[in-house]
Scaffold this motif. Sequence first.
Motif, short mmCIF file in Angstrom:
data_model
loop_
_atom_site.label_atom_id
_atom_site.label_comp_id
_atom_site.label_asym_id
_atom_site.label_seq_id
_atom_site.Cartn_x
_atom_site.Cartn_y
_atom_site.Cartn_z
N ARG A 24 -3.83 2.06 10.36
CA ARG A 24 -2.44 2.18 11.63
C ARG A 24 -1.57 1.08 12.57
O ARG A 24 -1.92 0.50 12.13
CB ARG A 24 -4.27 2.93 12.24
N ALA A 65 -7.26 -1.86 11.14
CA ALA A 65 -7.39 -1.48 9.93
C ALA A 65 -9.04 -1.74 10.16
O ALA A 65 -9.79 -2.43 11.34
CB ALA A 65 -7.33 -2.83 8.90
N CYS A 66 -9.74 -0.86 9.29
CA CYS A 66 -10.83 -1.15 9.55
C CYS A 66 -11.84 -2.31 8.85
O CYS A 66 -12.77 -2.58 9.73
CB CYS A 66 -12.32 0.01 9.08
N CYS A 67 -11.35 -2.96 8.42
CA CYS A 67 -12.14 -4.65 8.13
C CYS A 67 -10.28 -4.74 7.61
O CYS A 67 -9.31 -4.78 7.64
CB CYS A 67 -13.17 -4.16 6.68
N HIS A 107 -14.19 1.69 2.68
CA HIS A 107 -14.02 2.72 4.13
C HIS A 107 -14.36 4.02 3.77
O HIS A 107 -13.52 4.60 4.30
CB HIS A 107 -13.76 2.42 5.25
N ARG A 108 -12.69 4.36 2.88
CA ARG A 108 -11.83 5.06 3.07
C ARG A 108 -10.88 5.43 4.16
O ARG A 108 -10.78 6.57 4.76
CB ARG A 108 -12.13 6.56 2.71
N GLN A 109 -10.95 3.71 5.01
CA GLN A 109 -9.59 4.62 5.92
C GLN A 109 -8.06 4.13 5.64
O GLN A 109 -8.32 3.13 4.95
CB GLN A 109 -10.61 4.37 7.28
N ALA A 110 -7.35 5.10 6.31
CA ALA A 110 -6.34 4.24 6.51
C ALA A 110 -5.45 4.18 7.45
O ALA A 110 -6.25 3.42 8.21
CB ALA A 110 -5.26 6.03 6.82
N LEU A 118 -8.76 -3.82 4.30
CA LEU A 118 -7.80 -3.43 4.68
C LEU A 118 -6.47 -4.42 4.48
O LEU A 118 -5.46 -3.84 4.59
CB LEU A 118 -8.44 -1.98 5.87
N ARG A 173 -5.70 3.38 1.01
CA ARG A 173 -6.91 2.98 1.82
C ARG A 173 -7.96 2.65 1.54
O ARG A 173 -7.41 1.61 0.55
CB ARG A 173 -7.66 4.65 1.48
N CYS A 174 -8.85 1.93 2.46
CA CYS A 174 -10.04 1.28 1.81
C CYS A 174 -10.78 1.47 0.86
O CYS A 174 -11.08 2.54 1.17
CB CYS A 174 -10.40 0.64 3.57
#
Length: 63
Positions: free
Chosen positions: A28, A45-47, A23-26, A50, A19-20
């Motif tokens: 894709r 990715a969110c950024c 941003h706590r995003q995974a 990540l 996870r980032c």
Amino acid sequence: MRSVEDFKAQTLEKIGDLRCPDHRQAPRLKFHGSTLRDVTIQMTACCDKLAELANRKIAAPRI
Ligand SMILES: [Zn+2]
């Protein structure tokens, strides 16, 4: 590794539950291509942070 399915499974395994940190995003992942020779990974990715973490995981040799 014999098939694209194996490649996908292996790659997803490498990414694991990444996870980032910001941003706590995974990330894709999308796989393109039907043979090991032409398979490519498209990552969203969110950024950049990540994206780099995920790339590093994917590039790491399998133990
Ligand atoms: Zn992020």
